[in-house]
Write a protein that holds these residues in place. Structure first.
Motif, mmCIF file in Angstrom:
data_model
loop_
_atom_site.group_PDB
_atom_site.id
_atom_site.type_symbol
_atom_site.label_atom_id
_atom_site.label_comp_id
_atom_site.label_asym_id
_atom_site.label_seq_id
_atom_site.Cartn_x
_atom_site.Cartn_y
_atom_site.Cartn_z
ATOM 1 N N CYS A 106 0.987 -1.148 0.122
ATOM 2 C CA CYS A 106 0.039 -0.237 0.070
ATOM 3 C C CYS A 106 0.876 1.189 -0.032
ATOM 4 O O CYS A 106 0.320 2.407 0.514
ATOM 5 C CB CYS A 106 -0.780 -0.191 1.202
ATOM 6 N N CYS A 107 1.944 1.103 -0.611
ATOM 7 C CA CYS A 107 3.044 2.206 -0.325
ATOM 8 C C CYS A 107 2.333 3.449 -0.732
ATOM 9 O O CYS A 107 2.916 4.592 -0.350
ATOM 10 C CB CYS A 107 4.630 1.751 -0.813
ATOM 11 N N PRO A 108 1.901 3.601 -2.045
ATOM 12 C CA PRO A 108 1.455 4.994 -2.524
ATOM 13 C C PRO A 108 0.701 5.572 -1.609
ATOM 14 O O PRO A 108 0.595 6.878 -1.386
ATOM 15 C CB PRO A 108 0.709 4.697 -4.210
ATOM 16 N N ARG A 109 -0.428 5.010 -1.057
ATOM 17 C CA ARG A 109 -1.266 5.578 -0.162
ATOM 18 C C ARG A 109 -0.691 6.026 0.902
ATOM 19 O O ARG A 109 -0.965 7.107 1.587
ATOM 20 C CB ARG A 109 -2.525 4.674 0.027
ATOM 21 N N CYS A 110 0.113 4.968 1.714
ATOM 22 C CA CYS A 110 0.608 5.310 2.970
ATOM 23 C C CYS A 110 1.678 6.555 3.014
ATOM 24 O O CYS A 110 1.685 7.337 3.758
ATOM 25 C CB CYS A 110 1.388 3.949 3.594
ATOM 26 N N SER A 111 2.492 6.730 1.796
ATOM 27 C CA SER A 111 3.440 7.487 1.688
ATOM 28 C C SER A 111 2.815 8.867 1.509
ATOM 29 O O SER A 111 3.334 9.893 1.952
ATOM 30 C CB SER A 111 4.516 7.238 0.467
ATOM 31 N N ALA A 112 1.524 8.929 0.599
ATOM 32 C CA ALA A 112 0.884 9.885 0.310
ATOM 33 C C ALA A 112 0.243 10.762 1.675
ATOM 34 O O ALA A 112 0.437 11.965 1.927
ATOM 35 C CB ALA A 112 -0.167 9.988 -0.556
ATOM 36 N N VAL A 113 -0.500 9.779 2.519
ATOM 37 C CA VAL A 113 -0.902 10.117 3.744
ATOM 38 C C VAL A 113 0.227 10.720 4.747
ATOM 39 O O VAL A 113 0.150 11.770 5.444
ATOM 40 C CB VAL A 113 -1.496 9.065 4.468
ATOM 41 N N ALA A 114 1.411 10.179 4.678
ATOM 42 C CA ALA A 114 2.768 10.742 5.435
ATOM 43 C C ALA A 114 2.978 11.922 4.966
ATOM 44 O O ALA A 114 3.476 12.596 5.826
ATOM 45 C CB ALA A 114 3.762 9.600 5.606
ATOM 46 N N GLY A 115 3.033 12.173 3.714
ATOM 47 C CA GLY A 115 3.680 13.395 3.005
ATOM 48 C C GLY A 115 2.716 14.537 3.497
ATOM 49 O O GLY A 115 3.064 15.527 3.822
ATOM 50 N N VAL A 116 1.296 14.351 3.304
ATOM 51 C CA VAL A 116 0.360 15.398 3.797
ATOM 52 C C VAL A 116 0.684 15.596 5.250
ATOM 53 O O VAL A 116 0.394 16.763 5.645
ATOM 54 C CB VAL A 116 -1.210 14.962 3.374
ATOM 55 N N VAL A 117 0.627 14.567 6.012
ATOM 56 C CA VAL A 117 0.581 14.803 7.511
ATOM 57 C C VAL A 117 1.872 15.770 7.787
ATOM 58 O O VAL A 117 1.846 16.429 8.752
ATOM 59 C CB VAL A 117 0.536 13.297 8.320
ATOM 60 N N LEU A 118 3.034 15.225 7.257
ATOM 61 C CA LEU A 118 4.302 15.890 7.777
ATOM 62 C C LEU A 118 4.312 17.326 6.993
ATOM 63 O O LEU A 118 4.859 18.252 7.633
ATOM 64 C CB LEU A 118 5.563 15.335 6.928
#
Length: 168
Positions: A106-118
């Protein structure tokens, strides 16, 4: 940028255990393991260098503008998205003889969420941006007949050499 550099260092250590070629895209794309290391690092370093050069020039004139803050925060998003995304995409392929056997992540979704949170955290950590309040003169009303149409136009030009002096 630290996220993508740390993930690149970790991915370099994984290269000997990866199949060659590795899966680089869900739609069946395969490529060199080094592409996973060099691509996110190169994109992030280039983008951050350009943004920092521009922000450094505008920060010398006073507080950061909203545009500068947005560009800095986008640097966080890109770094997080590419760093974590590529890291997670490469992680599941280690120790396999064929990259096609690796499970989808699920790397695209997880990394996108992490990017937005950061990015949200980064927005509030950066200093408050300066407001560019509107200045001008009040115009006198123009008398026009009911059958007349009025058109108003204005243009703005950048002072010669101003753009490059700010950035470099």
């Amino acid at each position: 940028m630290a996220i993508v550099l740390a993930s690149a260092a970790l991915m370099v250590s994984w290269v000997p255990s990866l199949p060659d070629p590795i899966a680089i895209h869900r739609s069946g794309g395969f490529g060199s393991p080094w592409m996973f290391v060099l691509m996110p690092t190169g994109i992030t370093v280039f983008f951050c260098a350009v943004v920092f050069a521009g922000v450094r020039g505008s920060a010398a004139d006073g507080p950061l503008s909203v545009n500068s803050k947005v560009l800095l925060v986008i640097g966080l998003v890109i770094s997080t998205f590419l760093g974590i995304g590529m890291l997670k995409g490469q992680e599941g392929q280690g120790g396999r003889a064929d990259a096609a056997d690796a499970p989808a992540s699920c790397c695209p979704r997880c990394s996108a969420v992490a990017g937005v949170v950061l990015a949200g955290v980064g927005w509030f950590i950066l200093p408050e941006s300066a407001s560019t309040g509107l200045t001008g003169e009040n115009a006198e009303p123009v008398a026009a007949e009911s059958r007349e149409r009025l058109y108003w136009s204005r243009s703005v030009t950048l002072a010669p050499g101003r753009c490059f002096r700010r950035c470099c």
